[in-house]
Design an enzyme around this catalytic site. Structure first.
Site, mmCIF file in Angstrom:
data_model
loop_
_atom_site.group_PDB
_atom_site.id
_atom_site.type_symbol
_atom_site.label_atom_id
_atom_site.label_comp_id
_atom_site.label_asym_id
_atom_site.label_seq_id
_atom_site.Cartn_x
_atom_site.Cartn_y
_atom_site.Cartn_z
ATOM 1 N N HIS A 159 -2.743 53.616 14.358
ATOM 2 C CA HIS A 159 -4.100 53.983 13.593
ATOM 3 C C HIS A 159 -3.880 55.068 12.319
ATOM 4 O O HIS A 159 -4.985 55.926 12.404
ATOM 5 C CB HIS A 159 -5.268 54.636 14.600
ATOM 6 C CG HIS A 159 -5.367 53.683 16.003
ATOM 7 N ND1 HIS A 159 -5.856 54.011 17.100
ATOM 8 C CD2 HIS A 159 -5.149 52.354 16.015
ATOM 9 C CE1 HIS A 159 -5.878 53.126 17.808
ATOM 10 N NE2 HIS A 159 -5.569 51.917 17.355
ATOM 11 N N PRO A 160 -2.893 54.849 11.421
ATOM 12 C CA PRO A 160 -2.951 55.817 10.595
ATOM 13 C C PRO A 160 -4.127 55.737 9.538
ATOM 14 O O PRO A 160 -4.761 54.611 9.283
ATOM 15 C CB PRO A 160 -1.697 55.337 9.788
ATOM 16 C CG PRO A 160 -1.617 54.090 10.172
ATOM 17 C CD PRO A 160 -2.104 53.825 11.491
#
Length: 568
Positions: free
Chosen positions: A484-485
């Site tokens: 989930h960057p």
């Protein structure tokens, strides 16, 4: 649109979108919708055709294939013993929505209130809820809270395997809340997972938005890799004017070409590639750009900073009844599952197998959930490799709001060189106590009566791992990214030196450039970020077209009435 059939000449369009990912697909559809504007979408990756992407149960394949994934890795992470963690980003139409786990989470209402409070004016929960509703086509949930006619089909998992029901019941027995719809009025609690799956098929942003829109004559999809944004020479020379973008340069089939943007260039290339392209174009920290011989067009210290992610662990337990998915991991079963999916789009191939979930608060004094659970009825790694030679089940668990921050930086002025990605994972002391709590909390849930007839030995971490030091060592060796960057082109006010875009996603310091993807998140949201990324693009499209923003919602979310005194 000019030059549509001649790839050896210069292209032009009103709007040029870089990246046909989750956000880019939305923008392509919305910006071309009224037929008044020409739109070009540039995508480096190829087709999403075939079962490896479209069959939900095959999710572990595309994110581990160079054909579909950019293949990024973090730099050696100091606090994780020097491990390099993979950072999958979709290199295919649909972007990461074509290789992700198909879990749909809006995020908690307070996440967006915090965005607004931090300088992203107009992005509170009241502002963004109407856009979630516009994009959704949800078969479940309260119609007052959910969208019922949008392009993004969302469904609640069926949860037929008894292990899913056991997990929810165990959470209730442990004293936690339950919820009928974590994307509605009440996020907090144990309940069914929501999936971006429709008629047994992955419902990516490409399927929901891009493919229908490509039937329009004013929308074109081009293949190639953006190397930089091009700025008008006259505005670059005039010190009293902001430099104005006039297009992009891209590489395709070994040739360098241009797309002229009559109105705007919009980067939707991911939280890794969007800051990279900005820096390659001269927008970023001046000193860093100078190190690579890149002329500074606009000095913005925040480009590539504020990188955030979620980490998670698999807590795995043996199952003493033969009801897990372990029976389906042999070649014969996989062939049967694949054939059933190909013929009927049904069966075990038509789900991601994440069908129970939970959002809970770790302790009293936490206003809204800060821990997320994904439950899976098999003990297996994300790459599809079995963790145990027996039946089992597992919970993916991790904290939602780490204070650790990382960065994306250039390694070279050569666009072919991957950027340096440093998440700086586990750099805050609270990260360690949070993960210890996550492990102990999961063990508490697995020890409930609901699992008594199912629970065997703990596979991992294993019952021998108990002390703080032992748990920390396990985390250091085994924690993984939840993929989930976000946050590397932070949205904020003009007087925030670390803000990269304003509240309309316009890059500060230049004209004619926006960033619209998970890069602009001021802070990471609760849960998986594909849903919020699509929402950002939906709202940004109205800003870009000057359509007027949807009216605020008057709905108030559920907050535990005793959150200050109790954790359950």
């Amino acid at each position: 649109m000019n030059n549509k059939n001649n790839p050896d000449t210069e292209f032009n369009a009103d709007y040029v979108i870089v990246g046909a990912g989750s956000a880019g697909c939305v923008l392509a559809a919305r910006l071309s919708e009224n037929g008044k504007h020409s739109v070009i979408v540039l995508e480096y990756g190829g087709s999403d055709f075939g079962p490896l992407i479209q069959m939900p149960a095959a999710l572990s394949f595309p994110m581990n294939m160079a054909h579909y994934d950019w293949g990024y890795k973090s730099e050696p992470e100091v606090n994780l013993g020097g491990r390099q963690l993979v950072t999958p980003r979709g290199k295919v139409i649909g972007g990461s929505s074509s290789i992700n786990g198909m879990v749909y989470v809006r995020g908690h209402a307070r996440d967006f209130d915090h965005w607004a409070q931090s300088g992203a004016s107009g992005w509170s929960f009241a502002d963004v809820l109407p856009y979630f509703q516009r994009m959704e086509n949800s078969a479940d949930g309260d119609s007052a809270w959910r969208g019922k006619s949008g392009p993004l089909y969302v469904r609640q998992a069926e949860g037929k395997n008894p292990l899913f029901k056991a997990f929810v019941e165990a959470g209730k027995q442990a004293g936690f809340e339950t919820t009928g719809d974590y994307n509605g009025f009440k996020q907090e609690g144990f309940g069914k997972m929501e999936q971006t799956i429709w008629r047994g098929q992955r419902w990516s942003a490409a399927n929901a938005y891009l493919k229908p829109a490509l039937k329009r004559s004013n929308l074109q999809l081009l293949r190639g890799e953006c190397t930089k944004i091009i700025f008008d020479e006259e505005t670059r020379q005039q010190s009293h004017n902001k430099p104005r973008a006039c297009g992009i340069e891209f590489k395709a089939n070994g040739k360098t070409r241009k797309i002229i943007a009559n109105r705007e260039v919009i980067l939707s290339a991911s939280s890794i590639n969007s800051p990279k392209i900005l820096m390659m174009s001269g927008i970023g920290p001046g000193g860093h750009l100078g190190e690579h011989g890149i002329e500074v067009i606009a000095g913005r210290q925040g480009v590539g900073e504020n990188l955030q992610d979620h980490l998670e662990l698999y807590i795995q337990q043996e199952c003493i009844q033969p009801i897990s998915l372990y029976s389906s991991l042999n070649l014969f079963s996989k062939a049967r599952i694949g054939l059933q999916w190909l013929l009927f789009k049904s069966g075990e191939g038509a789900t991601n197998h994440f069908e129970s979930a939970a959002f809970v608060r770790s302790r009293a004094g936490i206003e809204y959930p800060d821990i997320q659970f994904h439950f899976l009825p098999v003990a297996i790694r994300y790459d599809g490799k079995a963790a145990a030679k027996s039946h089992g089940f597992q919970a993916h668990v991790g904290p939602m709001r780490s204070k650790s921050r990382g960065s994306v930086r250039l390694k070279s002025a050569n666009h072919q060189i991957s950027p340096s990605i440093s998440f700086n994972y586990m750099s805050h002391e609270e990260d360690w106590s949070d993960f210890r709590n996550c492990i102990r909390l999961t063990r508490k849930i697995f020890s409930q009566l609901a699992f008594d007839d199912l629970r065997g030995e703990e596979i991992s971490p294993g019952t021998q791992v108990q002390s703080d030091d032992e748990l920390d060592d396990y985390v250091r060796q085994h924690v993984e990214s939840a993929f989930h960057p976000c946050g590397t082109c932070k949205m904020g006010s003009h007087d925030d030196k670390m803000a990269v875009v304003d509240a309309e996603c316009r890059v500060i310091g230049v004209d004619g450039v926006r960033v619209v993807d998970s890069s602009v998140f001021p802070s990471i949201t609760n849960g998986n970020i594909n849903g919020p990324t699509i929402m950002v693009a939906e709202k940004a499209a109205d800003h870009i077209l000057n359509n007027g923003i949807l009216p605020q919602s008057m709905l108030d979310p559920w907050i535990h009435p005793n959150w200050e005194a109790h954790d359950q």
